[in-house]
Design an enzyme around this catalytic site. Structure first.
Site, PDB file in Angstrom:
ATOM      1  N   ARG A 171      12.535   4.500  12.991  1.00 13.65           N
ATOM      2  CA  ARG A 171      11.347   5.223  12.877  1.00 13.65           C
ATOM      3  C   ARG A 171      10.493   5.049  14.025  1.00 13.65           C
ATOM      4  O   ARG A 171      11.105   4.529  15.154  1.00 13.65           O
ATOM      5  CB  ARG A 171      10.708   5.284  11.489  1.00 13.65           C
ATOM      6  CG  ARG A 171      11.922   5.451  10.520  1.00 13.65           C
ATOM      7  CD  ARG A 171      11.056   5.399   8.987  1.00 13.65           C
ATOM      8  NE  ARG A 171      10.170   6.026   8.837  1.00 13.65           N
ATOM      9  CZ  ARG A 171       9.040   6.032   7.810  1.00 13.65           C
ATOM     10  NH1 ARG A 171       9.229   4.832   6.906  1.00 13.65           N
ATOM     11  NH2 ARG A 171       7.990   6.767   7.928  1.00 13.65           N
ATOM     12  N   ASP A 209       1.924 -15.483   7.365  1.00 13.64           N
ATOM     13  CA  ASP A 209       1.532 -17.023   7.128  1.00 13.64           C
ATOM     14  C   ASP A 209       1.778 -17.544   5.617  1.00 13.64           C
ATOM     15  O   ASP A 209       2.273 -18.377   5.202  1.00 13.64           O
ATOM     16  CB  ASP A 209       0.108 -17.181   7.398  1.00 13.64           C
ATOM     17  CG  ASP A 209      -0.125 -17.196   8.825  1.00 13.64           C
ATOM     18  OD1 ASP A 209       0.700 -17.413   9.549  1.00 13.64           O
ATOM     19  OD2 ASP A 209      -1.191 -17.346   9.359  1.00 13.64           O
ATOM     20  N   HIS A 223       3.876  -4.439   9.013  1.00 16.23           N
ATOM     21  CA  HIS A 223       3.761  -4.108  10.626  1.00 16.23           C
ATOM     22  C   HIS A 223       2.404  -4.723  11.139  1.00 16.23           C
ATOM     23  O   HIS A 223       2.183  -4.657  12.486  1.00 16.23           O
ATOM     24  CB  HIS A 223       3.992  -2.705  11.046  1.00 16.23           C
ATOM     25  CG  HIS A 223       5.007  -2.221  10.490  1.00 16.23           C
ATOM     26  ND1 HIS A 223       6.449  -2.552  10.304  1.00 16.23           N
ATOM     27  CD2 HIS A 223       5.043  -1.113   9.249  1.00 16.23           C
ATOM     28  CE1 HIS A 223       7.217  -1.790   9.412  1.00 16.23           C
ATOM     29  NE2 HIS A 223       6.501  -0.931   8.809  1.00 16.23           N
ATOM     30  N   ARG A 258       5.119  10.869  -2.297  1.00 13.11           N
ATOM     31  CA  ARG A 258       4.900  10.563  -0.955  1.00 13.11           C
ATOM     32  C   ARG A 258       6.116  10.638   0.057  1.00 13.11           C
ATOM     33  O   ARG A 258       7.104  10.162  -0.083  1.00 13.11           O
ATOM     34  CB  ARG A 258       4.476   8.874  -0.911  1.00 13.11           C
ATOM     35  CG  ARG A 258       4.297   8.244   0.314  1.00 13.11           C
ATOM     36  CD  ARG A 258       4.193   6.896   0.387  1.00 13.11           C
ATOM     37  NE  ARG A 258       4.006   6.429   1.673  1.00 13.11           N
ATOM     38  CZ  ARG A 258       4.206   5.201   2.121  1.00 13.11           C
ATOM     39  NH1 ARG A 258       4.922   4.438   1.336  1.00 13.11           N
ATOM     40  NH2 ARG A 258       4.010   4.739   3.470  1.00 13.11           N
ATOM     41  N   ALA A 310       2.949  -0.890   4.822  1.00 15.46           N
ATOM     42  CA  ALA A 310       2.654  -0.733   6.452  1.00 15.46           C
ATOM     43  C   ALA A 310       1.841  -2.225   6.732  1.00 15.46           C
ATOM     44  O   ALA A 310       2.062  -2.447   8.120  1.00 15.46           O
ATOM     45  CB  ALA A 310       1.510   0.385   6.583  1.00 15.46           C
ATOM     46  N   ARG A 360       6.757   0.560  14.042  1.00 15.82           N
ATOM     47  CA  ARG A 360       7.250   0.052  12.648  1.00 15.82           C
ATOM     48  C   ARG A 360       8.216  -0.888  13.095  1.00 15.82           C
ATOM     49  O   ARG A 360       8.946  -1.359  12.220  1.00 15.82           O
ATOM     50  CB  ARG A 360       7.896   1.312  11.839  1.00 15.82           C
ATOM     51  CG  ARG A 360       7.016   2.084  11.059  1.00 15.82           C
ATOM     52  CD  ARG A 360       7.692   3.050  10.159  1.00 15.82           C
ATOM     53  NE  ARG A 360       6.672   4.187  10.052  1.00 15.82           N
ATOM     54  CZ  ARG A 360       5.739   4.280   9.412  1.00 15.82           C
ATOM     55  NH1 ARG A 360       5.335   3.409   8.410  1.00 15.82           N
ATOM     56  NH2 ARG A 360       5.102   5.702   9.251  1.00 15.82           N
ATOM     57  N   PRO A 411       0.847  -1.208   0.061  1.00 19.57           N
ATOM     58  CA  PRO A 411       0.067   0.038  -0.061  1.00 19.57           C
ATOM     59  C   PRO A 411       0.978   1.293  -0.236  1.00 19.57           C
ATOM     60  O   PRO A 411       1.736   1.318   0.568  1.00 19.57           O
ATOM     61  CB  PRO A 411      -0.788  -0.078   1.408  1.00 19.57           C
ATOM     62  CG  PRO A 411      -0.003  -1.274   2.112  1.00 19.57           C
ATOM     63  CD  PRO A 411       0.473  -1.981   1.187  1.00 19.57           C
ATOM     64  N   SER A 450      12.929   2.985   3.455  1.00 19.94           N
ATOM     65  CA  SER A 450      13.530   3.380   4.814  1.00 19.94           C
ATOM     66  C   SER A 450      14.065   2.232   5.723  1.00 19.94           C
ATOM     67  O   SER A 450      13.685   1.043   5.376  1.00 19.94           O
ATOM     68  CB  SER A 450      12.329   4.381   5.690  1.00 19.94           C
ATOM     69  OG  SER A 450      11.396   3.435   5.824  1.00 19.94           O
TER      70      SER A 450
HETATM   71  C1  DQA Z   1       8.182   0.914   3.960  1.00 24.94           C
HETATM   72  C2  DQA Z   1       8.456   1.453   5.520  1.00 24.94           C
HETATM   73  C3  DQA Z   1       6.979   0.972   6.071  1.00 24.94           C
HETATM   74  O1  DQA Z   1       7.031   1.244   7.429  1.00 24.94           O
HETATM   75  C4  DQA Z   1       6.067   2.060   5.538  1.00 24.94           C
HETATM   76  O2  DQA Z   1       4.572   1.617   6.055  1.00 24.94           O
HETATM   77  C5  DQA Z   1       5.945   2.051   4.080  1.00 24.94           C
HETATM   78  C6  DQA Z   1       7.099   2.058   3.331  1.00 24.94           C
HETATM   79  C7  DQA Z   1       9.574   1.500   3.256  1.00 24.94           C
HETATM   80  O3  DQA Z   1       9.856   0.990   2.212  1.00 24.94           O
HETATM   81  O4  DQA Z   1      10.480   2.060   3.668  1.00 24.94           O
HETATM   82  O5  DQA Z   1       4.703   2.155   3.610  1.00 24.94           O
HETATM   83  O6  DQA Z   1       7.931  -0.228   3.665  1.00 24.94           O
END
Ligand code: DQA
Length: 144
Positions: A109, A89, A82, A19, A79, A113, A11, A104
């Site tokens: 963070r 599964d 997390h 973004r 996301a 996360r 997502p 990231s």
């Molecule tokens: C992410 C890190 C996730 O915590 C965040 O919800 C994202 C992007 C990343 O690529 O750094 O949507 O997966």
């Protein structure tokens, strides 16, 4: 086993570039697909890059990767990383190796996360290198 590596994106990753660029950079998902395609060619691999905002699509695509004998799955579950026991599964349900990818570094963070249901099931994880996380994950997939 085929030489196809699925690259599955969850997502909000369709909005890369727009973004939170200070966190995720200015490259779009299409830009990253281009970089991956070039490197995949050099490595004798093919990539199949997809994005969905829906958890079930990511699960269906992992089942598909198993069914088609894909070499590996690179998974940036956004996301859902997390929150999703279902993705955890699904990774455990297939034999195809899954490599967790993040632009990231979630560990530096917010606390929410710091838990990764994906990472608990994945073969390995690469995070924190921006678009290069995907390229490093592809290198890892090539060496499996
Ligand atoms: C992410 C890190 C996730 O915590 C965040 O919800 C994202 C992007 C990343 O690529 O750094 O949507 O997966």
């Amino acid at each position: 086993m085929s030489n196809i590596v699925y690259v599955l994106n969850g997502p909000n990753l369709n909005l890369l570039g727009l973004r939170e660029p200070e966190i995720y950079g200015t490259q779009t998902l299409d830009d990253i697909a281009g970089l991956l395609e070039d490197r995949a060619q050099e490595l004798g691999l093919e990539i199949d890059m997809r994005q969905s905002n829906h958890e079930g699509h990511l699960i269906d695509w992992m089942h598909e990767a198993q069914g088609t004998g894909a070499k590996a799955v690179l998974l940036n579950a956004g996301a859902y990383t997390h929150t999703s026991v279902a993705l955890h599964d699904a990774i455990k349900s297939i034999r195809t190796p899954v490599i967790e990818v993040h632009l990231s570094n979630p560990h530096t963070r917010e606390a929410f996360r710091h838990t990764s249901y994906v990472g608990m099931a994945a073969k390995g994880s690469i995070a924190g290198f921006g678009a290069n996380s995907y390229l490093l994950a592809l290198e890892a997939a090539a060496r499996l």
